[in-house]
Design a protein around this motif. Structure first.
Motif: not given
Length: 74
Positions: A33-40
């Motif tokens: 989640i942390l890895e992809h949250l910024d991207h989302l």
């Protein structure tokens, strides 16, 4: 607190990773989640900005206009 349901295949892969590394499934779910949250969030913001431009609520300018406005022309 967050509860998620995953497809059986993903749950199995997550469990195998946790078992193999001695970490918890929660650890890896949190990391994903942390890895992809910024991207989302970036995608959502870009989609909102595009909708604003298409609806006329926002306008665009060219790079040349922006450089001229801020006095940074080449």
């Amino acid at each position: 607190m967050l509860a998620i349901r995953l497809p059986v295949e993903i749950e199995s892969r997550l469990q195998a990773l946790a078992t193999a590394t001695g970490r918890t499934k929660t650890f890896y779910a949190r990391e994903a989640i942390l890895e992809h949250l910024d991207h989302l969030e970036d995608i959502y913001l870009a989609e909102q900005r595009l909708a604003d431009v298409r609806s006329g609520r926002s306008q665009t300018i060219t790079l040349e206009e922006l450089e001229r406005q801020y006095g940074v022309e080449d």
